[in-house]
Design a protein around this motif. Structure first.
Motif, PDB file in Angstrom:
ATOM      1  N   GLN A 217      30.429  34.243  56.626  1.00  0.00           N
ATOM      2  CA  GLN A 217      30.741  34.793  55.457  1.00  0.00           C
ATOM      3  C   GLN A 217      31.674  36.033  55.457  1.00  0.00           C
ATOM      4  O   GLN A 217      32.488  36.283  54.698  1.00  0.00           O
ATOM      5  CB  GLN A 217      29.543  35.235  54.659  1.00  0.00           C
ATOM      6  N   GLN A 218      31.375  36.666  56.522  1.00  0.00           N
ATOM      7  CA  GLN A 218      32.283  38.091  56.632  1.00  0.00           C
ATOM      8  C   GLN A 218      33.977  37.950  56.898  1.00  0.00           C
ATOM      9  O   GLN A 218      34.415  38.687  56.034  1.00  0.00           O
ATOM     10  CB  GLN A 218      31.756  38.589  58.244  1.00  0.00           C
ATOM     11  N   SER A 219      34.311  36.639  57.261  1.00  0.00           N
ATOM     12  CA  SER A 219      35.691  36.654  57.618  1.00  0.00           C
ATOM     13  C   SER A 219      36.257  36.017  55.844  1.00  0.00           C
ATOM     14  O   SER A 219      37.437  36.522  55.587  1.00  0.00           O
ATOM     15  CB  SER A 219      36.131  35.577  58.306  1.00  0.00           C
ATOM     16  N   LEU A 220      35.251  35.515  55.165  1.00  0.00           N
ATOM     17  CA  LEU A 220      35.819  34.999  53.905  1.00  0.00           C
ATOM     18  C   LEU A 220      35.925  36.439  52.988  1.00  0.00           C
ATOM     19  O   LEU A 220      36.565  36.573  52.119  1.00  0.00           O
ATOM     20  CB  LEU A 220      35.060  34.023  53.073  1.00  0.00           C
ATOM     21  N   LYS A 221      34.866  37.227  53.123  1.00  0.00           N
ATOM     22  CA  LYS A 221      34.556  38.419  52.416  1.00  0.00           C
ATOM     23  C   LYS A 221      36.050  39.345  52.569  1.00  0.00           C
ATOM     24  O   LYS A 221      36.064  39.821  51.715  1.00  0.00           O
ATOM     25  CB  LYS A 221      33.237  39.362  53.109  1.00  0.00           C
ATOM     26  N   GLU A 222      36.562  39.194  53.744  1.00  0.00           N
ATOM     27  CA  GLU A 222      37.945  39.999  53.707  1.00  0.00           C
ATOM     28  C   GLU A 222      38.965  39.579  52.832  1.00  0.00           C
ATOM     29  O   GLU A 222      39.872  40.386  52.317  1.00  0.00           O
ATOM     30  CB  GLU A 222      38.286  40.071  55.513  1.00  0.00           C
ATOM     31  N   GLU A 223      38.817  38.230  52.503  1.00  0.00           N
ATOM     32  CA  GLU A 223      39.908  37.720  51.748  1.00  0.00           C
ATOM     33  C   GLU A 223      39.705  37.888  50.052  1.00  0.00           C
ATOM     34  O   GLU A 223      40.342  38.076  49.297  1.00  0.00           O
ATOM     35  CB  GLU A 223      40.034  36.431  51.780  1.00  0.00           C
ATOM     36  N   LEU A 224      38.312  37.890  50.085  1.00  0.00           N
ATOM     37  CA  LEU A 224      37.717  38.052  48.597  1.00  0.00           C
ATOM     38  C   LEU A 224      37.375  39.364  48.211  1.00  0.00           C
ATOM     39  O   LEU A 224      37.506  39.740  46.768  1.00  0.00           O
ATOM     40  CB  LEU A 224      36.434  37.237  48.631  1.00  0.00           C
ATOM     41  N   SER A 225      37.293  40.098  48.840  1.00  0.00           N
ATOM     42  CA  SER A 225      36.802  41.506  48.750  1.00  0.00           C
ATOM     43  C   SER A 225      37.717  42.259  47.438  1.00  0.00           C
ATOM     44  O   SER A 225      38.804  42.168  47.687  1.00  0.00           O
ATOM     45  CB  SER A 225      36.814  42.418  49.776  1.00  0.00           C
ATOM     46  N   GLY A 226      37.126  42.878  46.509  1.00  0.00           N
ATOM     47  CA  GLY A 226      37.871  43.476  45.382  1.00  0.00           C
ATOM     48  C   GLY A 226      38.542  42.816  44.349  1.00  0.00           C
ATOM     49  O   GLY A 226      38.896  43.226  43.445  1.00  0.00           O
ATOM     50  N   LYS A 227      38.409  41.462  44.471  1.00  0.00           N
ATOM     51  CA  LYS A 227      38.862  40.476  43.270  1.00  0.00           C
ATOM     52  C   LYS A 227      37.973  40.518  42.317  1.00  0.00           C
ATOM     53  O   LYS A 227      36.697  40.588  42.129  1.00  0.00           O
ATOM     54  CB  LYS A 227      38.865  39.078  43.896  1.00  0.00           C
ATOM     55  N   HIS A 228      38.499  40.332  40.997  1.00  0.00           N
ATOM     56  CA  HIS A 228      37.704  40.508  39.738  1.00  0.00           C
ATOM     57  C   HIS A 228      37.686  38.985  39.468  1.00  0.00           C
ATOM     58  O   HIS A 228      38.421  38.267  39.474  1.00  0.00           O
ATOM     59  CB  HIS A 228      38.698  41.166  38.551  1.00  0.00           C
ATOM     60  N   ILE A 229      36.383  38.991  39.031  1.00  0.00           N
ATOM     61  CA  ILE A 229      35.827  37.451  38.524  1.00  0.00           C
ATOM     62  C   ILE A 229      35.013  37.594  37.250  1.00  0.00           C
ATOM     63  O   ILE A 229      34.487  38.511  36.888  1.00  0.00           O
ATOM     64  CB  ILE A 229      34.847  36.832  39.445  1.00  0.00           C
ATOM     65  N   VAL A 230      34.963  36.324  36.562  1.00  0.00           N
ATOM     66  CA  VAL A 230      34.063  36.321  35.415  1.00  0.00           C
ATOM     67  C   VAL A 230      32.854  35.115  35.793  1.00  0.00           C
ATOM     68  O   VAL A 230      33.120  34.149  36.661  1.00  0.00           O
ATOM     69  CB  VAL A 230      34.736  35.576  34.254  1.00  0.00           C
ATOM     70  N   ILE A 231      31.756  35.504  35.449  1.00  0.00           N
ATOM     71  CA  ILE A 231      30.521  34.659  36.036  1.00  0.00           C
ATOM     72  C   ILE A 231      29.873  33.953  35.031  1.00  0.00           C
ATOM     73  O   ILE A 231      29.741  34.610  33.889  1.00  0.00           O
ATOM     74  CB  ILE A 231      29.615  35.350  37.108  1.00  0.00           C
ATOM     75  N   PHE A 232      29.389  32.948  35.013  1.00  0.00           N
ATOM     76  CA  PHE A 232      28.838  32.201  33.711  1.00  0.00           C
ATOM     77  C   PHE A 232      27.319  31.920  34.394  1.00  0.00           C
ATOM     78  O   PHE A 232      26.599  31.081  33.731  1.00  0.00           O
ATOM     79  CB  PHE A 232      29.327  30.733  33.669  1.00  0.00           C
ATOM     80  N   HIS A 233      26.910  32.679  35.123  1.00  0.00           N
ATOM     81  CA  HIS A 233      25.139  32.666  35.448  1.00  0.00           C
ATOM     82  C   HIS A 233      24.956  33.947  36.295  1.00  0.00           C
ATOM     83  O   HIS A 233      25.565  34.440  37.286  1.00  0.00           O
ATOM     84  CB  HIS A 233      25.008  31.603  36.394  1.00  0.00           C
TER      85      HIS A 233
END
Ligand SMILES: [Zn+2]
Ligand SMILES: [Zn+2]
Ligand SMILES: [Zn+2]
Length: 334
Positions: A217-233
């Motif tokens: 998960q850690q390596s993916l976190k580097e790419e995703l960190s700080g992104k803004h999202i909308v969640i439906f759950h």
């Protein structure tokens, strides 16, 4: 004509034998329950999978799940007579806690000798404030308070569907799920010290697998960190937590419900305003809204598993989480 009689006789014989077989199977199940020295009951799917990994094949310990593997979250769950029977024969009841099992106070009152292990004990749970500036559960809810302040009243949907004050979908964070496994281990060792060694070595093995998962998960976190999202759950607030993403808007679609035109407009507005490229949704209840989003905006909808339903298989948490990682990676990089 004669052939027909032979056929009927054979058919009857088959039915008779099947019946006898089933009875025997049933009797076997019954004796199995009576023979086991220690009966553990979990409330719902993710707790069952966690307990399954801690208990393993420890002899003399019987693990049962209260609800069905496809029941999902237990926010509105009513105990059935079969559940009550199961609980009355249980030595320990493992729950997620944090308000997910709405019937829990009744169980504690009615089964005074039943030890309850709360997997969320001591965990840092998210609250509504962590679900973004804006969020919607349904019409009545939105009308109730313009600024959406709940105070200490409980957060109830229009149909009485209740979530409590905290977001207890903690198993969706690998870090918190590990703590839940540790709480389950601790509880089992305290209540059933006889099997402590087995529980400890099983849990150690499982926690090592979860640590591997966390590293992935850690390596993916580097790419995703700080992104803004909308969640439906609400469960995805913990995904955001694990990947350090910012939630701009939460629309709670965890049950079959009507979505008002105003809510749709709010979601679309939030997506445009925050330049959202990915929305996290659950396929079961979020598909219609997801289709609308993909039709009317440039955002992609990523359908993640909430891990509340599945097969009773030991590695199902690990597999579903890996699948979620793949989906997240695709959604954000393609
Ligand atoms: Zn839920
Ligand atoms: Zn709310
Ligand atoms: Zn809900």
């Amino acid at each position: 004509m004669k052939n027909k009689y032979v056929f009927v006789t054979v058919l009857l014989l088959v039915l008779l034998l099947t019946g006898a077989g089933l009875t025997q199977l049933y009797v076997k199940e019954e004796t199995k329950q009576q023979d086991s020295e220690f009966t553990v009951v979990t409330s719902f799917y993710p707790m069952y999978i966690a307990a399954m990994n801690v208990i393993g094949d420890t002899p003399g310990v019987d693990l049962q799940n209260l609800s069905e593997p496809q029941t999902g979250c237990l926010h509105d769950y009513q105990l059935t007579p079969a559940d009550m029977k199961l609980l009355s024969g249980a030595d320990v009841f493992i729950v997620n806690g944090g308000g997910i099992e709405s019937f829990l106070s009744d169980v504690a009152a009615d089964y005074k000798n039943l030890s309850i292990v709360n997997a969320c004990e001591g965990l840092n749970l998210l609250s509504e404030e962590d679900e973004g500036e804006e969020h919607a559960h349904g019409d009545a809810h939105e009308d109730a308070a313009e600024e959406h302040i709940h105070g200490d009243t409980e957060d109830t949907h229009e149909d009485g569907h209740n979530h409590g004050d905290v977001n207890a979908h903690a198993w969706m964070s690998i870090a918190l799920y590990k703590q839940q496994v540790e709480n389950i281990l601790e509880g089992l060792c305290r209540i059933d010290p006889k099997h402590q060694d087995a529980y400890e070595s099983n849990a150690k093995e499982y926690l090592a697998k979860l640590e591997d998962l966390e590293r992935e998960q850690q390596s993916l976190k580097e790419e995703l960190s700080g992104k803004h999202i909308v969640i439906f759950h609400e469960a995805y607030a913990y995904v955001a937590e694990d990947y350090d993403m910012e939630i701009s808007y939460t629309m709670d679609l965890d049950e079959e419900r009507q979505v008002s035109a105003g809510e749709v407009a709010d979601v679309m507005g939030a997506i445009e305003k925050n330049d959202i490229s990915v929305v996290l949704a659950e396929e079961l209840y979020g598909k219609d809204m997801g289709d609308t989003v993909e039709r009317e905006t440039d955002a992609k909808v990523c359908y993640l598993d909430t891990l509340t339903r599945g097969e009773y298989e030991k590695d199902s948490y690990l597999d579903a989480m890996r699948q979620n990682m793949e989906l997240l990676k695709e959604a954000f990089t393609e």
